[in-house]
Design an enzyme around this catalytic site. Structure first.
Site, PDB file in Angstrom:
ATOM      1  N   CYS A  43       0.827  -1.219   0.000  1.00 32.10           N
ATOM      2  CA  CYS A  43       0.000   0.000   0.000  1.00 32.10           C
ATOM      3  C   CYS A  43       0.857   1.262   0.000  1.00 32.10           C
ATOM      4  CB  CYS A  43      -0.935  -0.023   1.207  1.00 32.10           C
ATOM      5  SG  CYS A  43      -1.864   1.492   1.382  1.00 32.10           S
ATOM      6  N   CYS A  48      -1.555   1.722  -2.978  1.00 34.12           N
ATOM      7  CA  CYS A  48      -2.553   2.780  -2.716  1.00 34.12           C
ATOM      8  C   CYS A  48      -1.973   4.196  -2.671  1.00 34.12           C
ATOM      9  CB  CYS A  48      -3.242   2.557  -1.371  1.00 34.12           C
ATOM     10  SG  CYS A  48      -3.436   0.862  -0.868  1.00 34.12           S
ATOM     11  N   LYS A  51      -0.058   5.398  -5.908  1.00 30.74           N
ATOM     12  CA  LYS A  51      -1.102   5.386  -6.950  1.00 30.74           C
ATOM     13  C   LYS A  51      -2.038   6.596  -6.801  1.00 30.74           C
ATOM     14  CE  LYS A  51      -4.826   4.127  -5.951  1.00 30.74           C
ATOM     15  NZ  LYS A  51      -5.322   2.800  -5.681  1.00 30.74           N
ATOM     16  N   TYR A 177      -9.276  -3.548 -10.486  1.00 28.72           N
ATOM     17  CA  TYR A 177      -8.872  -2.295  -9.824  1.00 28.72           C
ATOM     18  C   TYR A 177      -7.649  -1.665 -10.490  1.00 28.72           C
ATOM     19  CZ  TYR A 177     -11.266  -3.403  -5.302  1.00 28.72           C
ATOM     20  OH  TYR A 177     -12.148  -3.674  -4.298  1.00 28.72           O
ATOM     21  N   GLU A 181      -7.477   1.780 -12.698  1.00 28.23           N
ATOM     22  CA  GLU A 181      -6.849   2.929 -12.035  1.00 28.23           C
ATOM     23  C   GLU A 181      -5.672   3.452 -12.866  1.00 28.23           C
ATOM     24  OE1 GLU A 181      -6.047   1.558  -8.036  1.00 28.23           O
ATOM     25  OE2 GLU A 181      -8.068   2.114  -7.362  1.00 28.23           O
ATOM     26  N   ARG A 204     -15.627  -6.600 -12.799  1.00 30.52           N
ATOM     27  CA  ARG A 204     -16.548  -7.703 -12.496  1.00 30.52           C
ATOM     28  C   ARG A 204     -16.791  -7.771 -10.984  1.00 30.52           C
ATOM     29  NH1 ARG A 204     -15.521 -13.126 -11.268  1.00 30.52           N
ATOM     30  NH2 ARG A 204     -13.306 -12.875 -11.687  1.00 30.52           N
ATOM     31  N   ALA A 340     -13.247   1.559  -2.589  1.00 25.45           N
ATOM     32  CA  ALA A 340     -13.302   2.489  -3.722  1.00 25.45           C
ATOM     33  C   ALA A 340     -12.337   2.048  -4.794  1.00 25.45           C
ATOM     34  CB  ALA A 340     -12.937   3.895  -3.263  1.00 25.45           C
ATOM     35  N   HIS A 435     -26.509  21.679   1.003  1.00 24.73           N
ATOM     36  CA  HIS A 435     -26.724  22.205  -0.329  1.00 24.73           C
ATOM     37  C   HIS A 435     -25.724  23.293  -0.656  1.00 24.73           C
ATOM     38  CE1 HIS A 435     -29.053  22.884  -3.925  1.00 24.73           C
ATOM     39  NE2 HIS A 435     -29.040  24.183  -3.666  1.00 24.73           N
ATOM     40  N   GLU A 440     -25.951  15.383  -1.227  1.00 26.57           N
ATOM     41  CA  GLU A 440     -27.336  15.561  -0.755  1.00 26.57           C
ATOM     42  C   GLU A 440     -28.299  14.641  -1.505  1.00 26.57           C
ATOM     43  OE1 GLU A 440     -29.166  19.467  -1.567  1.00 26.57           O
ATOM     44  OE2 GLU A 440     -27.584  19.803  -3.038  1.00 26.57           O
TER      45      GLU A 440
HETATM   46  P1  NDP Z   1      -8.394  -7.834  -9.821  1.00 24.16           P
HETATM   47  O1  NDP Z   1      -8.681  -9.180  -9.305  1.00 24.16           O
HETATM   48  O2  NDP Z   1      -9.162  -6.678  -9.320  1.00 24.16           O
HETATM   49  O3  NDP Z   1      -8.561  -7.835 -11.401  1.00 24.16           O
HETATM   50  C1  NDP Z   1      -7.871  -8.747 -12.207  1.00 24.16           C
HETATM   51  C2  NDP Z   1      -8.306  -8.536 -13.633  1.00 24.16           C
HETATM   52  O4  NDP Z   1      -7.496  -9.324 -14.492  1.00 24.16           O
HETATM   53  C3  NDP Z   1      -9.742  -8.941 -13.882  1.00 24.16           C
HETATM   54  O5  NDP Z   1     -10.301  -8.082 -14.818  1.00 24.16           O
HETATM   55  C4  NDP Z   1      -9.573 -10.355 -14.442  1.00 24.16           C
HETATM   56  O6  NDP Z   1     -10.616 -10.727 -15.289  1.00 24.16           O
HETATM   57  C5  NDP Z   1      -8.332 -10.180 -15.268  1.00 24.16           C
HETATM   58  N1  NDP Z   1      -7.615 -11.437 -15.494  1.00 24.16           N
HETATM   59  C6  NDP Z   1      -7.273 -12.378 -14.601  1.00 24.16           C
HETATM   60  N2  NDP Z   1      -6.615 -13.380 -15.203  1.00 24.16           N
HETATM   61  C7  NDP Z   1      -6.540 -13.067 -16.511  1.00 24.16           C
HETATM   62  C8  NDP Z   1      -6.007 -13.728 -17.650  1.00 24.16           C
HETATM   63  N3  NDP Z   1      -5.398 -14.900 -17.551  1.00 24.16           N
HETATM   64  N4  NDP Z   1      -6.133 -13.121 -18.837  1.00 24.16           N
HETATM   65  C9  NDP Z   1      -6.756 -11.936 -18.949  1.00 24.16           C
HETATM   66  N5  NDP Z   1      -7.287 -11.265 -17.912  1.00 24.16           N
HETATM   67  C10 NDP Z   1      -7.178 -11.827 -16.699  1.00 24.16           C
HETATM   68  O7  NDP Z   1      -6.822  -7.665  -9.605  1.00 24.16           O
HETATM   69  P2  NDP Z   1      -5.880  -6.377  -9.633  1.00 24.16           P
HETATM   70  O8  NDP Z   1      -4.566  -6.872 -10.060  1.00 24.16           O
HETATM   71  O9  NDP Z   1      -6.516  -5.257 -10.363  1.00 24.16           O
HETATM   72  O10 NDP Z   1      -5.819  -5.968  -8.099  1.00 24.16           O
HETATM   73  C11 NDP Z   1      -5.417  -6.926  -7.120  1.00 24.16           C
HETATM   74  C12 NDP Z   1      -6.105  -6.656  -5.819  1.00 24.16           C
HETATM   75  O11 NDP Z   1      -5.519  -5.529  -5.214  1.00 24.16           O
HETATM   76  C13 NDP Z   1      -7.578  -6.305  -5.970  1.00 24.16           C
HETATM   77  O12 NDP Z   1      -8.394  -7.434  -5.960  1.00 24.16           O
HETATM   78  C14 NDP Z   1      -7.822  -5.445  -4.771  1.00 24.16           C
HETATM   79  O13 NDP Z   1      -8.190  -6.276  -3.709  1.00 24.16           O
HETATM   80  C15 NDP Z   1      -6.483  -4.798  -4.501  1.00 24.16           C
HETATM   81  N6  NDP Z   1      -6.479  -3.395  -4.955  1.00 24.16           N
HETATM   82  C16 NDP Z   1      -7.316  -2.506  -4.345  1.00 24.16           C
HETATM   83  C17 NDP Z   1      -7.345  -1.198  -4.753  1.00 24.16           C
HETATM   84  C18 NDP Z   1      -8.283  -0.239  -4.097  1.00 24.16           C
HETATM   85  O14 NDP Z   1      -8.791  -0.559  -3.026  1.00 24.16           O
HETATM   86  N7  NDP Z   1      -8.562   0.908  -4.700  1.00 24.16           N
HETATM   87  C19 NDP Z   1      -6.481  -0.715  -5.816  1.00 24.16           C
HETATM   88  C20 NDP Z   1      -5.662  -1.731  -6.408  1.00 24.16           C
HETATM   89  C21 NDP Z   1      -5.678  -3.018  -5.981  1.00 24.16           C
HETATM   90  P3  NDP Z   1     -11.936 -11.448 -14.750  1.00 24.16           P
HETATM   91  O15 NDP Z   1     -12.795 -10.405 -14.150  1.00 24.16           O
HETATM   92  O16 NDP Z   1     -12.490 -12.056 -15.966  1.00 24.16           O
HETATM   93  O17 NDP Z   1     -11.473 -12.469 -13.756  1.00 24.16           O
END
Ligand code: NDP
Length: 460
Positions: A43, A48, A51, A177, A181, A204, A340, A435, A440
């Protein structure tokens, strides 16, 4: 406990590990912690915090664009990536120093190096071997990339903070995420951004309408989406790269970045030597007290893959320390955790989605609003705010609140208290708005959406 060097030894000085070690020490435990990188964890060092600073930096381009409508004449702006990158790293190093001081002031011994279990009470860190009564595993997770030809030519989010120059073109793979982002960041800074995702839409699992609004908003801002496809290969092309999709498209680019998820950081930890078992996803199996299958070893944060968010790791670490060393047994509560996505537009959420609510409650009431926020009235910027409340009709409780738009995270943090407290829609209605604000709207939405037709409901 006498006989061991420490009462608690923590592997990983990220959000969960640092919190647990400080609290355990405040309860009188003798605590050590090891870390093989900067102190602060994903983080603070490569997630976080840096970023969000990049998100702030990338927003400036829109403010400059809109300035004329407010009467400001701004000479042709220019952007220096190296300045932003280096300033962000300076802040990261400052925070790393603060974390070290926090540990020192809490009398927690910091040992630099990667920890490895030798047995359930012995850990090696580099040349050093320490013995301990209890162990806390908090090593986090690391980026994962699919193995396709040329995957090694791509970067991951860790690398994005250190790029020598701002790419003119970038292909980002994934729709979660990190992908959305960073797509917003690079788009705001002026790169040409293509997002390649295997679904029809980003994010998703989140509220369906929010997913639509985020993707539409990003598209309006200039991000190009290639949906329902994956990368088949990455090739070098002169000084640049070509990203080849499974649908055969060849996208010329300077950088390819994977945002395809993260995996628990368990490699080389020696978990098998202490009887710590993993689940099918490779995460450390824990019970509701964060205890692993080895009785005196606990685990918190992303390595357990429960809810991979910093404040959740902190909660888990704090509960562990209070329970095991403070005589105050407390389980982490993973219900109604607000979160978020710092996409542009931003999205935030607490509670259940409409689809989840329809599976849980016999009757669900939906209130929603889409509007252009006041900030964009003069400039005419095409950016809408979306808000939605999901209500359990029987109890009138607001069980979900979702928003896409400026300051969504700030707003949903407050709404999260109401949802956690079990506030009813009538209580939202009885709350006077401030307001003029976007917020609101959350207390003035009075028109219930008509119930979906039975066929549509069944399809959900
Ligand atoms: P995520 O799990 O959010 O997203 C992974 C993405 O990669 C999904 O769209 C997934 O698709 C896709 N994917 C997975 N495998 C493949 C593949 N083999 N080929 C193509 N696409 C693929 O992971 P992130 O890396 O974005 O983030 C990791 C974690 O870090 C998050 O789950 C979150 O918990 C945390 N995080 C939180 C943040 C915040 O709070 N603002 C910011 C950044 C990270 P599909 O949906 O089809 O599985």
């Amino acid at each position: 406990m006498a006989g061991y060097d420490y009462d608690l030894f923590v592997i990983g000085a990220g959000s969960g590990g640092v919190r647990a070690s400080r609290i355990a020490a405040s309860h009188g435990a003798r605590v050590g912690i090891c870390e093989d990188d900067l102190v602060g964890g994903t983080c603070v060092i490569r997630g976080c915090v840096p970023k969000k600073l990049l998100v702030y930096g990338s927003h400036v381009s829109e403010d400059v664009e809109d300035a004329a409508a407010w009467g400001w004449t701004i000479p042709e702006p220019s952007f220096a990536w190296a300045t932003l990158r280096d300033n962000v790293q300076k802040e990261v190093m400052r925070l790393n120093g603060i974390y070290k001081t926090l540990l020192k002031n809490a009398n927690v011994d910091l040992v630099i190096g990667r920890g490895r279990l030798m047995d359930a009470h012995t850990i090696s860190v580099g040349e050093r071997v320490v013995t301990t009564d209890k162990i806390l595993l908090a090593p986090g997770a690391r980026p994962w990339r699919p193995s396709i030809p040329g995957a090694e030519l791509a970067i991951v989010s860790d690398d994005a903070f250190h790029l020598p120059e701002l790419p003119k073109r970038i292909v980002i793979v994934g729709g979660g995420y990190i992908a959305v982002e960073f797509a917003g960041i690079f788009n705001g800074l002026g790169s040409e951004v293509s997002v390649v995702l295997r679904r029809d839409r980003v994010l998703r699992g989140f509220e369906e309408e929010c997913r639509d609004h985020v993707q539409a908003g990003m598209t309006t801002k200039g991000v190009r989406f290639r949906t329902d496809t994956e990368l088949a290969a990455i090739e070098r092309d002169g000084a640049g790269l070509v990203a080849i999709t499974t649908t055969g498209e060849r996208i010329a680019t300077d950088v390819v970045m994977y945002g395809t998820g993260r995996i628990p950081n368990v490699a080389g930890l020696g978990l098998e030597k202490a009887g710590v078992l993993l689940d099918k996803a490779g995460a450390v199996t824990v019970d509701e007290w964060s205890r692993t299958t080895a009785g005196t070893i606990y685990a918190v944060g992303d390595v357990t893959n429960r809810m991979n968010l910093t404040p959740v790791a902190i909660m888990e670490g704090h509960c562990f320390a209070d329970t095991v060393f403070g005589g105050k047994p407390r389980k982490p509560d993973h219900r109604d955790v607000p979160s978020a996505v710092f996409s542009q537009p931003q999205m935030a959420t607490v509670g259940v989605t409409e689809a989840e609510a329809r599976r849980i409650f016999p009757k669900v009431d939906i209130y929603a609003a889409t509007f252009r926020p006041m900030k964009y009235t003069l400039s005419g910027r095409d950016q809408k705010t979306f808000m939605k409340l999901v209500v359990d009709a029987a109890s009138d409780r607001v069980v979900g609140a979702h928003m896409v738009g400026d300051d969504a995270a700030e707003l949903i943090q407050g709404i999260g208290i109401a949802v956690k407290a079990g506030a009813t829609k009538a209580m939202f209605d009885a709350t006077v708005g401030i307001h003029p604000t976007a917020g609101e709207e959350f207390v003035t939405m009075r028109t219930k959406r008509p119930d979906p037709a039975p066929a549509a409901k069944a399809a959900e």
